[in-house]
Design an enzyme around this catalytic site. Sequence first.
Site, PDB file in Angstrom:
ATOM      1  CD  GLU A 100      19.178 -14.926 -19.913  1.00 15.21           C
ATOM      2  OE1 GLU A 100      18.209 -15.003 -19.132  1.00 15.21           O
ATOM      3  OE2 GLU A 100      19.876 -13.901 -20.019  1.00 15.21           O
ATOM      4  CD  GLU A 107      15.177 -15.417 -13.328  1.00 16.37           C
ATOM      5  OE1 GLU A 107      14.387 -15.824 -14.216  1.00 16.37           O
ATOM      6  OE2 GLU A 107      15.638 -14.273 -13.305  1.00 16.37           O
TER       7      GLU A 107
END
Length: 157
Positions: A100, A107
């Site tokens: 994550e 991102e």
Amino acid sequence: MDDNGSAPSAARMDTKESACCGKDSFVRNEADKERGSRFSLICAFSCAGAGFAHAVRTQRNMKIHMAVTALAVVLGFALGIDAASWTAIVLVVAAVFAAECFNTAIEAVVDLVSPDYHQLARHAKDCAAGAVLICALAAVAVALIVFVPRVLALVAG
């Protein structure tokens, strides 16, 4: 990036504060490298902690992973799982958290270098999210292997 999403100015990046652990801290810049200044271990851990905290603070899925982890820990203690089971749980939790964090980093970098929509940017983000999904599914599989037999034994027993 600043908390407001904008890139820090070059002037702020060159301040002494940015060399270690300040609000505007960043990885060593070229000037630091030329001077031979070192990035302290304490500062490195501080930056890593800040990165993890940022992911927890800003990513909905990280909050979900944290809640599921808390549930797994409570269940593990309640069911008295053995050391091998704890090891498996710890490893998959670490893998999910790391995935994550990687996803969050990818991102952010993709958004920085490709602010407009681009198919390759989408592929990069989708692949990073896919890595998190793979780790999360592995964690679910481990949870089923560790917890289901113990719960069934309690119910049957």
